[in-house]
Scaffold this motif. Structure first.
Motif, mmCIF file in Angstrom:
data_model
loop_
_atom_site.group_PDB
_atom_site.id
_atom_site.type_symbol
_atom_site.label_atom_id
_atom_site.label_comp_id
_atom_site.label_asym_id
_atom_site.label_seq_id
_atom_site.Cartn_x
_atom_site.Cartn_y
_atom_site.Cartn_z
ATOM 1 N N UNK A 153 0.832 -1.224 0.069
ATOM 2 C CA UNK A 153 -0.055 0.036 -0.053
ATOM 3 C C UNK A 153 0.891 1.136 -0.034
ATOM 4 N N UNK A 154 0.546 2.043 -0.594
ATOM 5 C CA UNK A 154 1.206 3.613 -0.611
ATOM 6 C C UNK A 154 0.157 4.678 -0.748
ATOM 7 N N UNK A 155 0.334 5.633 0.002
ATOM 8 C CA UNK A 155 -0.583 7.028 0.065
ATOM 9 C C UNK A 155 0.113 8.020 0.284
ATOM 10 N N UNK A 156 -0.425 9.114 -0.494
ATOM 11 C CA UNK A 156 0.349 10.558 -0.275
ATOM 12 C C UNK A 156 -0.490 11.366 0.130
ATOM 13 N N UNK A 167 5.155 13.472 1.990
ATOM 14 C CA UNK A 167 3.597 12.921 2.330
ATOM 15 C C UNK A 167 3.421 11.468 1.869
ATOM 16 N N UNK A 168 4.472 10.902 1.310
ATOM 17 C CA UNK A 168 4.268 9.473 1.091
ATOM 18 C C UNK A 168 4.412 8.517 2.310
ATOM 19 N N UNK A 207 0.109 12.395 -7.549
ATOM 20 C CA UNK A 207 -0.277 13.513 -6.643
ATOM 21 C C UNK A 207 -0.690 13.323 -5.170
ATOM 22 N N UNK A 208 -0.606 14.464 -4.635
ATOM 23 C CA UNK A 208 -0.974 14.436 -3.045
ATOM 24 C C UNK A 208 -2.656 14.104 -3.074
ATOM 25 N N UNK A 209 -2.938 13.177 -2.327
ATOM 26 C CA UNK A 209 -4.565 12.718 -2.131
ATOM 27 C C UNK A 209 -4.773 11.513 -3.006
ATOM 28 N N UNK A 210 -3.819 10.766 -3.631
ATOM 29 C CA UNK A 210 -3.797 9.704 -4.306
ATOM 30 C C UNK A 210 -2.869 8.625 -3.482
ATOM 31 N N UNK A 211 -3.334 7.196 -3.972
ATOM 32 C CA UNK A 211 -2.976 6.015 -3.231
ATOM 33 C C UNK A 211 -2.865 4.896 -4.340
ATOM 34 N N UNK A 212 -2.203 3.836 -3.921
ATOM 35 C CA UNK A 212 -2.307 2.584 -4.727
ATOM 36 C C UNK A 212 -2.081 1.336 -3.771
ATOM 37 N N UNK A 213 -2.600 0.118 -4.495
ATOM 38 C CA UNK A 213 -2.201 -0.959 -3.957
ATOM 39 C C UNK A 213 -2.015 -1.903 -5.045
#
Length: 228
Positions: A153-156, A167-168, A207-213
Motif C-alpha cells: 500500500x502507498x498513500x500520499x 507525504x508518502x 499527486x497528493x491525495x492519491x494512493x495505490x495497492x
C-alpha cells in the motif's frame, strides 16, 4: 554540479507544483551528476553525461557532450576500460538525437514535467497531473516492506515542508495504525523507498491525495481522503 530547472516540490521548496491556472511552478536547484571524461582542453574537460537528471524542465540527456571547467569538478572515479565502446555507443545515439540544438534546446516552461515513462503511464492511467517528489524528500516506510510479501500500500498525504516530508507512506496490510503499532516505520528518503520495493518508483509521481495497492494480482489506483 549543475543548476537545473525543475517543477516545484512541497518538501523541498514549500511551493505547490502548479499555479491556479494549471501551469507548472518552476524553480532552480542543483544536481550532482557523473560524467565520463573523454579528454582535456586546457582548463576544461570534455565529458559525456553519465546519468539522467531528475529535473523536469531540462533537455539534458544521458550521453550528452559537455565541456566542464576543471574548477567545477567535485570528485573523480575510476578509469573506464571500456571507453572506446562507450564512445562508439554515444556516437550512435547522437545520430538519433532529434533535438535541434541538442542539450541546449530550450524547454517550454509550460510543458508538463518530464518524468520517467513508467511514472507518466501511471499518472495517465489515473488521469492526474504528475507531482514528482524530490528524490531526497522524506517518506514513511514500514519495516516489513523490503523483502516482505503480500499487497503493498502507498498513500500520499499532505506534505510537511518544514520536515522535508513528501507525504508518502508505504506499508503492507490494510490497517495503517496496526502497522504503526506492530511493525513500525522508518523515515527514509524517497530514493531509498524506491529501492525497497520494485513497484514504488513508477508510482511516486502520483499527486497528493492519491494512493495505490499493488501485488498478489492487485493493481489499483484511487483517491484518499485528506484530513488534518
Amino acid at each position: 554540479m549543475f543548476r537545473l530547472v525543475d517543477i516545484a516540490d512541497f518538501s523541498r521548496d514549500g511551493l505547490a507544483p502548479y499555479d491556479p491556472s494549471g501551469a507548472p511552478v518552476l524553480v532552480t536547484h542543483v544536481e550532482r551528476m557523473w560524467a565520463v571524461v573523454t579528454g582535456r582542453q586546457g582548463d576544461r574537460v570534455a565529458c559525456l553525461l553519465d546519468n539522467q537528471p531528475y529535473a523536469t524542465h531540462t533537455s539534458l540527456e544521458v550521453l550528452d557532450p559537455l565541456s566542464v571547467p576543471l574548477t567545477h569538478l567535485i570528485a573523480t572515479g575510476d578509469v573506464r576500460p571500456e571507453l572506446a565502446e562507450h564512445l562508439a555507443f554515444a556516437e550512435r545515439m547522437a545520430a538519433q538525437d532529434e533535438r535541434p540544438a541538442g542539450s541546449a534546446t530550450p524547454v517550454d516552461p509550460g510543458a508538463r514535467p518530464r518524468i520517467r515513462s513508467d511514472q507518466q503511464a501511471i499518472c495517465d492511467r489515473a488521469d492526474v497531473r504528475a507531482e514528482p517528489p524530490s528524490p531526497f524528500g522524506l517518506a514513511l516506510l514500514a519495516r516489513d516492506v523490503p523483502g516482505g510479501s503480500g499487497v503493498l500500500q502507498g498513500a500520499r498525504f499532505e506534505p510537511a515542508p518544514e520536515r522535508r516530508d513528501t507525504g508518502w507512506v508505504f506499508f503492507r496490510g490494510d490497517d495503517f495504525e496496526a502497522v504503526s503499532q506492530t511493525v513500525g516505520f522508518d523515515i527514509v528518503t524517497v530514493q531509498e523507498a524506491s529501492r525497497a520495493h520494485p513497484d514504488i518508483l513508477a508510482r511516486l509521481a502520483l499527486p497528493v491525495g492519491w494512493a495505490f495497492s499493488v501485488g498478489d494480482g492487485v493493481d489499483d489506483l484511487y483517491e484518499v481522503e485528506l484530513v488534518d
